[in-house]
Design a protein around this motif. Structure first.
Motif, PDB file in Angstrom:
ATOM      1  N   UNK A   4      56.881  -6.820  51.488  1.00 39.46           N
ATOM      2  CA  UNK A   4      55.666  -6.287  52.104  1.00 39.46           C
ATOM      3  C   UNK A   4      55.444  -4.806  51.796  1.00 39.46           C
ATOM      4  N   UNK A   5      54.200  -4.485  51.518  1.00 39.54           N
ATOM      5  CA  UNK A   5      53.707  -3.117  51.508  1.00 39.54           C
ATOM      6  C   UNK A   5      52.767  -3.017  52.710  1.00 39.54           C
ATOM      7  N   UNK A   6      53.206  -2.344  53.776  1.00 35.71           N
ATOM      8  CA  UNK A   6      52.400  -2.238  54.995  1.00 35.71           C
ATOM      9  C   UNK A   6      51.391  -1.102  54.843  1.00 35.71           C
ATOM     10  N   UNK A   7      50.129  -1.378  55.124  1.00 33.14           N
ATOM     11  CA  UNK A   7      49.076  -0.359  55.152  1.00 33.14           C
ATOM     12  C   UNK A   7      48.717  -0.168  56.621  1.00 33.14           C
ATOM     13  N   UNK A   8      49.334   0.817  57.236  1.00 32.73           N
ATOM     14  CA  UNK A   8      49.283   0.972  58.689  1.00 32.73           C
ATOM     15  C   UNK A   8      48.365   2.114  59.096  1.00 32.73           C
ATOM     16  N   UNK A   9      47.764   1.956  60.267  1.00 32.53           N
ATOM     17  CA  UNK A   9      46.940   3.028  60.841  1.00 32.53           C
ATOM     18  C   UNK A   9      46.578   2.670  62.265  1.00 32.53           C
ATOM     19  N   UNK A  10      46.236   3.684  63.047  1.00 40.43           N
ATOM     20  CA  UNK A  10      45.542   3.450  64.306  1.00 40.43           C
ATOM     21  C   UNK A  10      44.147   2.941  63.942  1.00 40.43           C
ATOM     22  N   UNK A  11      43.530   2.079  64.777  1.00 46.00           N
ATOM     23  CA  UNK A  11      42.190   1.571  64.433  1.00 46.00           C
ATOM     24  C   UNK A  11      41.189   2.689  64.164  1.00 46.00           C
ATOM     25  N   UNK A  12      40.269   2.413  63.243  1.00 44.51           N
ATOM     26  CA  UNK A  12      39.152   3.295  62.889  1.00 44.51           C
ATOM     27  C   UNK A  12      39.630   4.610  62.267  1.00 44.51           C
ATOM     28  N   UNK A  13      40.649   4.503  61.419  1.00 45.97           N
ATOM     29  CA  UNK A  13      41.208   5.691  60.776  1.00 45.97           C
ATOM     30  C   UNK A  13      41.051   5.690  59.267  1.00 45.97           C
ATOM     31  N   UNK A  14      40.437   4.650  58.700  1.00 49.14           N
ATOM     32  CA  UNK A  14      40.235   4.602  57.258  1.00 49.14           C
ATOM     33  C   UNK A  14      41.019   3.520  56.549  1.00 49.14           C
ATOM     34  N   UNK A  15      41.670   2.637  57.301  1.00 51.34           N
ATOM     35  CA  UNK A  15      42.471   1.572  56.707  1.00 51.34           C
ATOM     36  C   UNK A  15      41.628   0.659  55.821  1.00 51.34           C
ATOM     37  N   UNK A  89      47.979  -3.277  58.962  1.00 52.24           N
ATOM     38  CA  UNK A  89      48.692  -3.242  60.238  1.00 52.24           C
ATOM     39  C   UNK A  89      48.036  -2.220  61.166  1.00 52.24           C
ATOM     40  N   UNK A  90      47.727  -2.645  62.397  1.00 49.44           N
ATOM     41  CA  UNK A  90      47.333  -1.696  63.434  1.00 49.44           C
ATOM     42  C   UNK A  90      48.404  -1.568  64.519  1.00 49.44           C
ATOM     43  N   UNK A  91      49.362  -2.469  64.524  1.00 53.87           N
ATOM     44  CA  UNK A  91      50.438  -2.436  65.512  1.00 53.87           C
ATOM     45  C   UNK A  91      51.259  -1.160  65.318  1.00 53.87           C
ATOM     46  N   UNK A  92      51.654  -0.518  66.399  1.00 48.62           N
ATOM     47  CA  UNK A  92      52.613   0.580  66.309  1.00 48.62           C
ATOM     48  C   UNK A  92      53.943   0.048  65.776  1.00 48.62           C
ATOM     49  N   UNK A 167      51.597   8.569  69.943  1.00 44.66           N
ATOM     50  CA  UNK A 167      52.827   7.789  69.808  1.00 44.66           C
ATOM     51  C   UNK A 167      52.718   6.760  68.686  1.00 44.66           C
ATOM     52  N   UNK A 168      51.517   6.283  68.426  1.00 43.97           N
ATOM     53  CA  UNK A 168      51.322   5.373  67.295  1.00 43.97           C
ATOM     54  C   UNK A 168      51.721   6.071  66.003  1.00 43.97           C
ATOM     55  N   UNK A 169      51.197   7.266  65.791  1.00 45.31           N
ATOM     56  CA  UNK A 169      51.521   8.016  64.575  1.00 45.31           C
ATOM     57  C   UNK A 169      53.010   8.328  64.502  1.00 45.31           C
ATOM     58  N   UNK A 170      53.553   8.807  65.610  1.00 46.47           N
ATOM     59  CA  UNK A 170      54.977   9.164  65.609  1.00 46.47           C
ATOM     60  C   UNK A 170      55.862   7.940  65.345  1.00 46.47           C
ATOM     61  N   UNK A 171      55.463   6.788  65.880  1.00 46.89           N
ATOM     62  CA  UNK A 171      56.300   5.594  65.736  1.00 46.89           C
ATOM     63  C   UNK A 171      56.489   5.222  64.269  1.00 46.89           C
ATOM     64  N   UNK A 172      55.417   5.291  63.506  1.00 43.61           N
ATOM     65  CA  UNK A 172      55.517   4.938  62.088  1.00 43.61           C
ATOM     66  C   UNK A 172      56.224   6.018  61.285  1.00 43.61           C
ATOM     67  N   UNK A 173      55.889   7.260  61.545  1.00 43.65           N
ATOM     68  CA  UNK A 173      56.428   8.336  60.716  1.00 43.65           C
ATOM     69  C   UNK A 173      57.899   8.615  61.018  1.00 43.65           C
ATOM     70  N   UNK A 175      59.935   6.065  61.676  1.00 36.36           N
ATOM     71  CA  UNK A 175      60.599   4.789  61.431  1.00 36.36           C
ATOM     72  C   UNK A 175      61.471   4.862  60.171  1.00 36.36           C
ATOM     73  N   UNK A 176      62.447   3.967  60.060  1.00 34.47           N
ATOM     74  CA  UNK A 176      63.286   3.946  58.857  1.00 34.47           C
ATOM     75  C   UNK A 176      62.527   3.530  57.604  1.00 34.47           C
ATOM     76  N   UNK A 177      61.323   3.011  57.762  1.00 37.65           N
ATOM     77  CA  UNK A 177      60.513   2.612  56.610  1.00 37.65           C
ATOM     78  C   UNK A 177      60.013   3.826  55.832  1.00 37.65           C
ATOM     79  N   UNK A 178      59.861   4.965  56.511  1.00 37.41           N
ATOM     80  CA  UNK A 178      59.446   6.231  55.892  1.00 37.41           C
ATOM     81  C   UNK A 178      58.149   6.077  55.072  1.00 37.41           C
ATOM     82  N   UNK A 179      57.027   5.860  55.747  1.00 36.10           N
ATOM     83  CA  UNK A 179      55.764   5.637  55.026  1.00 36.10           C
ATOM     84  C   UNK A 179      55.230   6.905  54.369  1.00 36.10           C
ATOM     85  N   UNK A 180      54.393   6.699  53.382  1.00 38.85           N
ATOM     86  CA  UNK A 180      53.611   7.790  52.795  1.00 38.85           C
ATOM     87  C   UNK A 180      52.488   8.126  53.758  1.00 38.85           C
TER      88      UNK A 180
END
Length: 277
Positions: A4-15, A89-92, A167-173, A175-180
């Protein structure tokens, strides 16, 4: 396999905008056709996919049971599909009650996190949901906020924990996945550079002409014209276009001083981290 390549964001952020640009880029920078039934980077919380792959009736599960089953589902689907997959993905980034990551690192190839000024998110969220801006601000500040949060029956999506905007932003950034990290505002200012960064992170090797074509195909006015002619599948309210303004800083003429102060009081620390204060 790392699928998987997760494309994550809070809703309405440009996903959605990013996914459409990647859809064009995957075809060499071709123009998009909103009439196509092809789903590019479908959402990771698709209920029908879980039911088919895991052979369950997910609508009958409690939220805790549903979340507990998600990591196993992703592993099953990764083995079933057998090739790289992009998923919206919109889930935290959270863990199950047993402590297992909802998005397992062992089937993760990469992740991208798209972030947008929360003052603009509040306005876009209000229009998308048909709520007041005050209600959208309260939603963004609610640690229990969810999408598709009701009963599973009748909902095409699994429930998605959002947490607060910060907390949504912090949760992903964290995480051990280390997103761009990709800022919506940078996608507006330097679209070619931003798209190339994402493509390289996904281990694509696009040509300069393909990137230029994808940028041209997903200009905001081009997407608005496509939606006006053919509609758009992710539009939730018939009277409100999905591609509404696409601006950075639109909050300046839409938020009252009190609304701006509420957002900055709640999320100022995270906003400063990402260059919004």
């Amino acid at each position: 396999m790392s699928c998987y390549h997760w494309l994550a964001s809070y809703p309405k952020s440009g996903n959605t905008w990013l996914r459409l640009a990647l859809a064009s880029l995957s075809k060499g920078g071709q123009n998009l056709d909103f009439r196509s039934s092809e789903l590019f980077a479908p959402i990771a919380c698709d209920r029908a996919a879980m039911d088919e792959v895991a052979d369950v009736d997910s609508a009958a599960l409690t939220l805790a049971e549903e979340e507990a089953a998600r990591p196993a589902f992703f592993r099953l689907e990764a083995a079933w599909l057998g090739k790289p997959q992009l998923r919206k993905v919109h889930h935290a980034w959270t863990r199950t009650a047993a402590g297992e990551p909802l998005f397992p690192p062992d089937v993760t190839a990469s992740a991208v996190y798209v972030i947008r000024d929360p003052r603009d998110v509040a306005i876009s969220l209000a229009h998308h949901h048909g709520s007041s801006i005050d209600a959208a601000i309260a939603f963004m500040d609610d640690p229990a906020a969810m999408l598709a949060g009701g009963s599973g029956y009748g909902s095409p999506q699994l429930r998605q924990r959002l947490l607060t905007w910060s907390d949504h932003a912090r949760s992903w950034l964290a995480s051990p996945i280390q997103p761009l990290l990709v800022r919506f505002e940078d996608m507006l200012d330097t679209p070619a550079d931003s798209l190339e960064r994402v493509a390289r992170h996904l281990r694509w090797n696009p040509s300069a002409s393909a990137i230029a074509g994808a940028v041209e195909a997903t200009r905001f006015d081009a997407l608005q014209a496509q939606e006006e002619r053919h509609g758009f599948r992710e539009r939730t309210r018939a009277e409100v276009p999905f591609f509404r303004r696409g601006l950075a800083g639109g909050w300046r003429d839409s938020l009252t001083p009190a609304q701006r102060q509420r957002i900055e009081a709640s999320h100022g620390e995270a906003m400063a981290m990402f260059g919004y204060l």
